[in-house]
Design a protein around this motif. Structure first.
Motif, mmCIF file in Angstrom:
data_model
loop_
_atom_site.group_PDB
_atom_site.id
_atom_site.type_symbol
_atom_site.label_atom_id
_atom_site.label_comp_id
_atom_site.label_asym_id
_atom_site.label_seq_id
_atom_site.Cartn_x
_atom_site.Cartn_y
_atom_site.Cartn_z
ATOM 1 N N PHE A 159 0.830 -1.202 0.000
ATOM 2 C CA PHE A 159 0.000 0.000 0.000
ATOM 3 C C PHE A 159 0.868 1.257 0.000
ATOM 4 O O PHE A 159 0.581 2.214 -0.726
ATOM 5 C CB PHE A 159 -0.935 -0.009 1.212
ATOM 6 C CG PHE A 159 -1.972 1.067 1.196
ATOM 7 C CD1 PHE A 159 -3.156 0.897 0.502
ATOM 8 C CD2 PHE A 159 -1.770 2.261 1.873
ATOM 9 C CE1 PHE A 159 -4.117 1.895 0.475
ATOM 10 C CE2 PHE A 159 -2.720 3.264 1.851
ATOM 11 C CZ PHE A 159 -3.900 3.079 1.155
ATOM 12 N N TRP A 162 2.104 1.635 -3.446
ATOM 13 C CA TRP A 162 0.984 1.961 -4.338
ATOM 14 C C TRP A 162 0.601 3.429 -4.257
ATOM 15 O O TRP A 162 0.175 4.019 -5.244
ATOM 16 C CB TRP A 162 -0.185 1.053 -3.966
ATOM 17 C CG TRP A 162 -1.409 1.129 -4.804
ATOM 18 C CD1 TRP A 162 -1.544 0.747 -6.113
ATOM 19 C CD2 TRP A 162 -2.703 1.567 -4.393
ATOM 20 N NE1 TRP A 162 -2.841 0.922 -6.536
ATOM 21 C CE2 TRP A 162 -3.580 1.422 -5.486
ATOM 22 C CE3 TRP A 162 -3.214 2.057 -3.191
ATOM 23 C CZ2 TRP A 162 -4.918 1.756 -5.435
ATOM 24 C CZ3 TRP A 162 -4.554 2.386 -3.127
ATOM 25 C CH2 TRP A 162 -5.389 2.247 -4.241
ATOM 26 N N LEU A 171 -2.317 -2.414 -6.877
ATOM 27 C CA LEU A 171 -2.046 -2.967 -5.556
ATOM 28 C C LEU A 171 -1.925 -4.488 -5.650
ATOM 29 O O LEU A 171 -1.071 -5.097 -5.006
ATOM 30 C CB LEU A 171 -3.149 -2.546 -4.575
ATOM 31 C CG LEU A 171 -2.946 -2.847 -3.101
ATOM 32 C CD1 LEU A 171 -1.607 -2.358 -2.586
ATOM 33 C CD2 LEU A 171 -4.083 -2.244 -2.279
#
Length: 189
Positions: A159, A162, A171
């Motif tokens: 995350f 991302w 993701l």
């Protein structure tokens, strides 16, 4: 001001994120959010108990979806693999299409210690829910706890990547890399 307008939740969230960007989380009031969304404060409170929950509204739904995916997973999958698969499916289903909003939300949380604490609490609850569903699938409690925690660490690493500026991978694409890094770190194959 009209009594009803469509998409109240989305409009309130967009207004809140705009105001949080412009003047910071702490200096933004519910009244300002409602006014920017062209809704009443009462409408705001019909959807959110406080302004923090504008940022955490999806938590319960994410948890429900992740748990459901783990419950539905093939019982031959190792616990960590079942959780990662669930995280990948839910990332595609609920986060990828909202990437810009999720990135903005993450920036607001990262800038506010109170919100970081709340995020950690929500992640802890999700980790406990994942461990419970793994345990219900037949995992012993220690394995369930470790698999849930490991998967959440990998998810958090993916995350963070991302949400970085310029990152274009999904993701789902980042999660396997994070799991490989985790396995390398702990010396697992």
């Amino acid at each position: 001001m009209p009594r009803w307008k469509p998409d109240a939740v989305e409009r309130l969230q967009a207004a809140a994120l705009d105001l949080f960007d412009e003047q910071g989380f702490e200096r933004t009031t519910v009244a300002e959010i409602a006014q920017r969304a062209e809704l009443t404060q009462r409408t705001f409170f019909n959807h959110f108990p406080d302004k923090r929950e504008v940022l955490f509204e999806m938590s319960a739904k994410l948890q429900q979806e992740i748990v459901g995916e783990i419950e539905a997973a093939d019982h031959d999958l190792e616990p960590l693999d079942a959780v990662v698969r669930a995280l990948e499916v839910v990332a595609d289903k609920m986060l990828e299409g909202r990437r810009a909003v999720v990135v903005r939300r993450y920036a607001v949380i990262a800038a506010n210690p109170e919100l970081q604490e709340r995020e950690l609490g929500k992640n802890a609850v999700l980790t406990e829910s994942i461990a419970a569903v793994l345990n219900a699938r037949g995992c012993d409690p220690a394995t369930a706890f470790l698999a849930a925690g490991a998967a959440m660490l990998a998810q958090q690493a993916a995350f963070q990547q991302w949400t970085r500026p310029g990152e274009t991978r999904t993701l789902r694409d980042l999660l396997p890399d994070a799991v490989r890094a985790l396995r390398t770190t702990v010396g697992a194959s």
